[in-house]
Design a protein around this motif. Sequence first.
Motif, PDB file in Angstrom:
ATOM      1  N   SER A  63     -13.249  -9.975 -11.792  1.00 25.15           N
ATOM      2  CA  SER A  63     -13.613  -9.395 -10.667  1.00 25.15           C
ATOM      3  C   SER A  63     -13.562 -10.586  -9.644  1.00 25.15           C
ATOM      4  O   SER A  63     -13.992 -11.630  -9.708  1.00 25.15           O
ATOM      5  CB  SER A  63     -15.012  -8.961 -10.876  1.00 25.15           C
ATOM      6  OG  SER A  63     -15.169  -7.836 -11.806  1.00 25.15           O
ATOM      7  N   SER A  64     -13.260  -9.853  -8.216  1.00 27.09           N
ATOM      8  CA  SER A  64     -13.556 -10.893  -6.881  1.00 27.09           C
ATOM      9  C   SER A  64     -14.738 -10.602  -6.367  1.00 27.09           C
ATOM     10  O   SER A  64     -15.338 -11.648  -5.792  1.00 27.09           O
ATOM     11  CB  SER A  64     -12.490 -10.434  -6.237  1.00 27.09           C
ATOM     12  OG  SER A  64     -12.321  -9.193  -5.798  1.00 27.09           O
ATOM     13  N   ILE A  65     -15.215  -9.544  -6.509  1.00 27.23           N
ATOM     14  CA  ILE A  65     -16.734  -9.328  -6.049  1.00 27.23           C
ATOM     15  C   ILE A  65     -17.601  -9.272  -7.290  1.00 27.23           C
ATOM     16  O   ILE A  65     -18.575 -10.180  -7.376  1.00 27.23           O
ATOM     17  CB  ILE A  65     -16.861  -7.963  -5.017  1.00 27.23           C
ATOM     18  CG1 ILE A  65     -15.814  -7.647  -4.192  1.00 27.23           C
ATOM     19  CG2 ILE A  65     -18.018  -8.071  -4.618  1.00 27.23           C
ATOM     20  CD1 ILE A  65     -15.660  -9.086  -3.257  1.00 27.23           C
ATOM     21  N   GLY A  66     -17.464  -8.270  -7.922  1.00 27.01           N
ATOM     22  CA  GLY A  66     -18.277  -7.940  -9.298  1.00 27.01           C
ATOM     23  C   GLY A  66     -19.397  -7.329  -9.253  1.00 27.01           C
ATOM     24  O   GLY A  66     -20.292  -7.085 -10.371  1.00 27.01           O
ATOM     25  N   TYR A  68     -21.615  -3.200  -7.869  1.00 28.67           N
ATOM     26  CA  TYR A  68     -21.551  -1.896  -7.357  1.00 28.67           C
ATOM     27  C   TYR A  68     -22.822  -1.644  -7.010  1.00 28.67           C
ATOM     28  O   TYR A  68     -23.518  -1.638  -7.892  1.00 28.67           O
ATOM     29  CB  TYR A  68     -20.775  -0.699  -8.327  1.00 28.67           C
ATOM     30  CG  TYR A  68     -19.014  -1.235  -8.134  1.00 28.67           C
ATOM     31  CD1 TYR A  68     -18.347  -0.815  -7.453  1.00 28.67           C
ATOM     32  CD2 TYR A  68     -18.631  -2.080  -9.383  1.00 28.67           C
ATOM     33  CE1 TYR A  68     -16.919  -1.112  -7.497  1.00 28.67           C
ATOM     34  CE2 TYR A  68     -17.251  -2.152  -9.567  1.00 28.67           C
ATOM     35  CZ  TYR A  68     -16.442  -1.614  -8.474  1.00 28.67           C
ATOM     36  OH  TYR A  68     -15.061  -1.874  -8.624  1.00 28.67           O
ATOM     37  N   PHE A 195     -12.970  -1.576 -13.884  1.00 28.45           N
ATOM     38  CA  PHE A 195     -14.192  -2.016 -12.837  1.00 28.45           C
ATOM     39  C   PHE A 195     -15.034  -0.943 -12.757  1.00 28.45           C
ATOM     40  O   PHE A 195     -16.102  -0.969 -12.515  1.00 28.45           O
ATOM     41  CB  PHE A 195     -13.400  -2.560 -11.730  1.00 28.45           C
ATOM     42  CG  PHE A 195     -12.542  -3.913 -11.699  1.00 28.45           C
ATOM     43  CD1 PHE A 195     -12.980  -5.045 -12.014  1.00 28.45           C
ATOM     44  CD2 PHE A 195     -11.285  -3.564 -11.986  1.00 28.45           C
ATOM     45  CE1 PHE A 195     -11.977  -6.155 -11.906  1.00 28.45           C
ATOM     46  CE2 PHE A 195     -10.186  -4.588 -12.028  1.00 28.45           C
ATOM     47  CZ  PHE A 195     -10.734  -5.936 -12.102  1.00 28.45           C
ATOM     48  N   GLU A 226     -14.719   6.772  -6.946  1.00 29.59           N
ATOM     49  CA  GLU A 226     -15.535   5.508  -6.265  1.00 29.59           C
ATOM     50  C   GLU A 226     -16.490   5.902  -5.380  1.00 29.59           C
ATOM     51  O   GLU A 226     -17.632   5.523  -5.497  1.00 29.59           O
ATOM     52  CB  GLU A 226     -14.628   4.498  -6.107  1.00 29.59           C
ATOM     53  CG  GLU A 226     -15.496   3.258  -5.757  1.00 29.59           C
ATOM     54  CD  GLU A 226     -14.273   1.853  -5.351  1.00 29.59           C
ATOM     55  OE1 GLU A 226     -13.735   2.037  -6.115  1.00 29.59           O
ATOM     56  OE2 GLU A 226     -15.015   1.251  -4.503  1.00 29.59           O
ATOM     57  N   CYS A 272     -18.970   0.111  -3.447  1.00 27.37           N
ATOM     58  CA  CYS A 272     -18.452  -1.262  -3.515  1.00 27.37           C
ATOM     59  C   CYS A 272     -18.695  -1.841  -2.182  1.00 27.37           C
ATOM     60  O   CYS A 272     -18.188  -1.203  -1.241  1.00 27.37           O
ATOM     61  CB  CYS A 272     -16.761  -1.354  -3.750  1.00 27.37           C
ATOM     62  SG  CYS A 272     -16.245  -3.273  -3.907  1.00 27.37           S
ATOM     63  N   THR A 274     -16.920  -4.017  -0.533  1.00 28.92           N
ATOM     64  CA  THR A 274     -16.259  -4.504   0.299  1.00 28.92           C
ATOM     65  C   THR A 274     -15.642  -3.154   1.356  1.00 28.92           C
ATOM     66  O   THR A 274     -15.133  -3.567   2.284  1.00 28.92           O
ATOM     67  CB  THR A 274     -15.045  -4.687  -0.736  1.00 28.92           C
ATOM     68  OG1 THR A 274     -14.517  -3.279  -1.224  1.00 28.92           O
ATOM     69  CG2 THR A 274     -15.049  -5.759  -1.609  1.00 28.92           C
ATOM     70  N   ASN A 275     -16.255  -2.259   0.898  1.00 32.92           N
ATOM     71  CA  ASN A 275     -15.931  -1.038   1.687  1.00 32.92           C
ATOM     72  C   ASN A 275     -16.949  -0.530   3.096  1.00 32.92           C
ATOM     73  O   ASN A 275     -16.874   0.270   3.676  1.00 32.92           O
ATOM     74  CB  ASN A 275     -15.664   0.458   1.051  1.00 32.92           C
ATOM     75  CG  ASN A 275     -14.459   0.291   0.487  1.00 32.92           C
ATOM     76  OD1 ASN A 275     -13.217   0.029   1.133  1.00 32.92           O
ATOM     77  ND2 ASN A 275     -14.175   0.642  -0.998  1.00 32.92           N
ATOM     78  N   GLU A 315      -4.413  -0.820  -5.293  1.00 28.60           N
ATOM     79  CA  GLU A 315      -5.061  -1.958  -5.601  1.00 28.60           C
ATOM     80  C   GLU A 315      -4.744  -2.324  -7.056  1.00 28.60           C
ATOM     81  O   GLU A 315      -4.592  -1.469  -7.934  1.00 28.60           O
ATOM     82  CB  GLU A 315      -6.520  -1.590  -5.514  1.00 28.60           C
ATOM     83  CG  GLU A 315      -7.402  -3.144  -5.521  1.00 28.60           C
ATOM     84  CD  GLU A 315      -8.882  -2.928  -5.165  1.00 28.60           C
ATOM     85  OE1 GLU A 315      -9.267  -1.607  -5.394  1.00 28.60           O
ATOM     86  OE2 GLU A 315      -9.548  -3.893  -4.318  1.00 28.60           O
TER      87      GLU A 315
HETATM   88  C1  CIR Z   1     -13.631  -6.798  -8.208  1.00 23.34           C
HETATM   89  O1  CIR Z   1     -14.718  -7.132  -7.851  1.00 23.34           O
HETATM   90  O2  CIR Z   1     -12.673  -7.263  -8.027  1.00 23.34           O
HETATM   91  C2  CIR Z   1     -13.597  -5.199  -8.275  1.00 23.34           C
HETATM   92  N1  CIR Z   1     -14.995  -4.783  -8.441  1.00 23.34           N
HETATM   93  C3  CIR Z   1     -13.012  -4.520  -7.044  1.00 23.34           C
HETATM   94  C4  CIR Z   1     -13.251  -4.943  -5.816  1.00 23.34           C
HETATM   95  C5  CIR Z   1     -12.529  -4.225  -4.666  1.00 23.34           C
HETATM   96  N2  CIR Z   1     -13.059  -2.957  -4.171  1.00 23.34           N
HETATM   97  C6  CIR Z   1     -13.130  -2.000  -4.658  1.00 23.34           C
HETATM   98  O3  CIR Z   1     -11.882  -1.613  -5.176  1.00 23.34           O
HETATM   99  N3  CIR Z   1     -13.447  -0.838  -4.029  1.00 23.34           N
END
Ligand code: CIR
Length: 358
Positions: A63-66, A68, A195, A226, A272, A274-275, A315
């Motif tokens: 995960s880049s973020i991790g 939700y 994810f 999502e 998420c 990021t959005n 993605e």
């Molecule tokens: C991560 O942390 O890499 C995944 N949870 C995706 C993060 C990017 N966001 C998304 O797809 N809405």
Amino acid sequence: VNELIEVEKQLQLEIYPSFAQSSKSLLKKYLSRELFDELKHVQDNTGYTLQQLISSGVANPDSSIGVYAGSTDSYRAFAPLLDKIIEEYHNYGVNSKHIQSWDINAYNFEDFNIKHGSNYVVSTRVRIARNLAKFPLGTNISREQRQEVERLAMQAFNSFEGELKGTYFQLGKLTNAEKKQLKEDHFLFKEGDRFLKSCGCERDWPESRGIFHNPQKTFLVWVNEEDQFRIISMQNGGNLREVFQRLATAHEIINKVAEFAITEHLGAITTCPTNLGTGMRASVHVKLPLLSSDEKRFKSIAEQYNLDIRGIDGEHSESKGGVFDVSNKRRLGYSEAQLALDMYNGVNALIEVEKSLK
Ligand code: CIR
Ligand code: ADP
């Protein structure tokens, strides 16, 4: 035995997760043992726990973020962790305010294919993510609440007129062949995202999920993926102005009948982080075979223009034939209009470099 399982579950809640050595997630970076202990018994006002918040990042070391969120209130309840992640990802401070604007009159969005010829931009798409204020997010919504969201969505779809008029298809009623075709044509979301699975977003799948679209498939809405709504405008070619305006019109209509989850600080609330903000991703599928063979240069220009580069199937996918999905990376702290300009300027710059390499 059941009692033992219960005890074990309780213990799990207390134990700091073991993050893989390889993990570069923002979750791992910011969830210290101290912060974990501070938040481990916290729940938001829909009962969403820290353990749920972080489950995807713990289960998926890449995960880049991790994280939700479970509801709008998650962003308050877990602020000591989420504020840090939001600050780093969006470069956005706790006192900043988010502004909405769909006004692109000040920008001269020329059709990419008129400007550069039709060898570069294949198609243009803009999507926004939205959720309803009255419900938890998909990670924490109940089966009945999810059904209610779908019912409200169908009501709104019935009110569309003109170019926006279309049909709603429940995911469970589409055949495998129909779904495959819709995915290949880039209209439908993918299924089985690991994810999203591990944060609970795919519970009761495919129930109450679906896709609405007009006959031309230039206006589409994904329901209960999502986010509760992904509102999408897309078409072949490079006319960003037309694609953006169609979405702006649709947003205005839906906004009148739906009460979206929006806060002054975070803009549109999304599952998420990021959005957050605009929830907007404006993208083109663009052919850049020469530039992309110099990965370092490609990435550095993308960074300079705040662009995100994805593969051809969205993605976590690969490019095919030198075609990339190039979109605005920023979502929060800038308006929808400004972020469309980010994409416009960045894509023009990439195409100019591609031309110079011929
Ligand atoms: C991560 O942390 O890499 C995944 N949870 C995706 C993060 C990017 N966001 C998304 O797809 N809405
Ligand atoms: P999202 O855009 O909702 O974040 P993805 O990155 O998974 O999600 O993309 C969803 C779908 O939209 C994918 O099939 C992707 O190929 C398609 N898509 C994205 N941008 C474009 C575009 N400019 N033209 C055509 N299809 C696109």
